[in-house]
Design an enzyme around this catalytic site. Structure first.
Site, PDB file in Angstrom:
ATOM      1  N   THR A 116       0.696  -1.315   0.218  1.00 24.44           N
ATOM      2  CA  THR A 116      -0.071  -0.065  -0.021  1.00 24.44           C
ATOM      3  C   THR A 116       0.745   1.339  -0.044  1.00 24.44           C
ATOM      4  O   THR A 116       1.764   1.432  -0.603  1.00 24.44           O
ATOM      5  CB  THR A 116      -0.957   0.017   1.174  1.00 24.44           C
ATOM      6  OG1 THR A 116      -0.298   0.155   2.308  1.00 24.44           O
ATOM      7  CG2 THR A 116      -1.863  -1.333   1.142  1.00 24.44           C
ATOM      8  N   GLU A 134       1.313  -3.288   4.519  1.00 28.55           N
ATOM      9  CA  GLU A 134       0.385  -2.022   4.582  1.00 28.55           C
ATOM     10  C   GLU A 134       1.165  -0.950   4.935  1.00 28.55           C
ATOM     11  O   GLU A 134       2.532  -0.942   4.994  1.00 28.55           O
ATOM     12  CB  GLU A 134      -0.403  -2.383   6.000  1.00 28.55           C
ATOM     13  CG  GLU A 134      -1.905  -2.751   5.513  1.00 28.55           C
ATOM     14  CD  GLU A 134      -2.596  -1.304   4.916  1.00 28.55           C
ATOM     15  OE1 GLU A 134      -2.149  -0.377   4.783  1.00 28.55           O
ATOM     16  OE2 GLU A 134      -3.896  -1.911   5.121  1.00 28.55           O
ATOM     17  N   HIS A 135       0.443   0.405   5.153  1.00 26.88           N
ATOM     18  CA  HIS A 135       1.114   1.682   5.161  1.00 26.88           C
ATOM     19  C   HIS A 135       2.275   1.951   6.185  1.00 26.88           C
ATOM     20  O   HIS A 135       2.194   0.985   7.308  1.00 26.88           O
ATOM     21  CB  HIS A 135       0.045   2.632   5.294  1.00 26.88           C
ATOM     22  CG  HIS A 135      -0.558   2.233   6.831  1.00 26.88           C
ATOM     23  ND1 HIS A 135       0.106   2.955   7.813  1.00 26.88           N
ATOM     24  CD2 HIS A 135      -1.759   1.735   7.199  1.00 26.88           C
ATOM     25  CE1 HIS A 135      -0.688   2.688   8.909  1.00 26.88           C
ATOM     26  NE2 HIS A 135      -1.912   1.560   8.464  1.00 26.88           N
ATOM     27  N   ASP A 136       3.277   2.690   5.840  1.00 28.11           N
ATOM     28  CA  ASP A 136       4.329   3.036   6.729  1.00 28.11           C
ATOM     29  C   ASP A 136       5.102   2.093   7.163  1.00 28.11           C
ATOM     30  O   ASP A 136       5.703   2.267   8.398  1.00 28.11           O
ATOM     31  CB  ASP A 136       3.561   3.988   7.859  1.00 28.11           C
ATOM     32  CG  ASP A 136       2.634   5.078   7.266  1.00 28.11           C
ATOM     33  OD1 ASP A 136       3.441   5.941   6.811  1.00 28.11           O
ATOM     34  OD2 ASP A 136       1.684   5.078   7.734  1.00 28.11           O
TER      35      ASP A 136
END
Ligand code: UDP
Length: 213
Positions: A116, A134-136
């Site tokens: 993402t 996923e993010h970050d």
């Protein structure tokens, strides 16, 4: 002309070759490189030793390290770099990559992988079938995801960690990421709810350090 070598003609490499074939320019050749005992052709491609790969008449060479063991990939990365062999990445056509994702060379992204947004990934990353990041998240060098890894947001995975099939990594928090330490291992199906120290292998739900008999 560049000769493209998939280093490793075993399970991992044979899963990577079709992804490379898909993106290769028509006039280029893709070969396996393998130092073990293999027939001269594997799945229709020449299978060369490292020495034969270097001796081939191609003008330039590039390799992708298709061996699941991160320590072996690190050693072969040095071998390639000292011989002036560059690296290429491969990704399946259905991989989804969102915004601000930085991936260093040599990555292998298998079918149905999703990355993402706002993610940084180091050299020679493997994300096997159906894994997501996923993010970050921040992922180091020579990290390996077996199939179906669920890496949720705000996670740091240090160099050489290995995450087993179907493992679930609990989301961290901004400024307080969940951290999988350097060279750590996560067993298949494990549910990781807290940091894993460097070099430690965890298994189970909730994941705990593996104690060998
Ligand atoms: N291999 C190699 N050079 C090395 C180490 C390994 O060519 O220095 C090859 C080895 O001969 C084998 C492959 O890499 O064919 C690794 O296969 P394995 O089944 O162990 O793992 P996987 O394909 O799942 O990564």
């Amino acid at each position: 002309m560049t000769l493209f070598g998939v280093y490793g003609a075993s399970g991992c490499g044979r899963g990577v070759m079709p992804l490379l074939r898909h993106i290769l320019p028509e006039e280029a050749e893709a070969v396996f490189i393998d130092d073990g005992d293999h027939p001269p052709r594997v799945n229709g491609h020449r299978c060369l030793t490292w020495e034969a790969f270097l001796a081939d008449e191609a003008e330039t060479r590039a390799a992708c390290l298709a061996i699941a063991n991160g320590a072996v990939r690190a050693r072969l990365a040095d071998t390639c770099a000292s011989a002036g062999v560059g690296f290429f990445s491969v990704r399946a056509g259905n991989v989804v990559i969102m915004d601000e994702v930085a991936i260093s060379p040599g990555a292998i992204l298998s079918p149905f992988v999703t990355l993402t947004s706002n993610i940084r990934i180091g050299h020679h990353f493997h994300a096997n079938i159906g894994s997501y990041v996923e993010h970050d998240c921040v992922i180091g060098d020579f990290v390996t995801f077996a199939p179906g890894v669920k890496c949720n947001g705000n996670i740091v995975i240090e160099d050489h960690a290995y995450i087993g099939t179907g493992a679930i990594l609990r989301q961290g928090r901004p400024g307080a990421p969940l951290t999988i330490g350097r060279g750590a291992g996560v067993g298949m199906g494990a549910v990781v709810t807290k940091d894993v120290p460097p070099g430690v292998t965890v298994v189970g739900n909730p994941a705990k350090p593996l104690i060998k008999d």
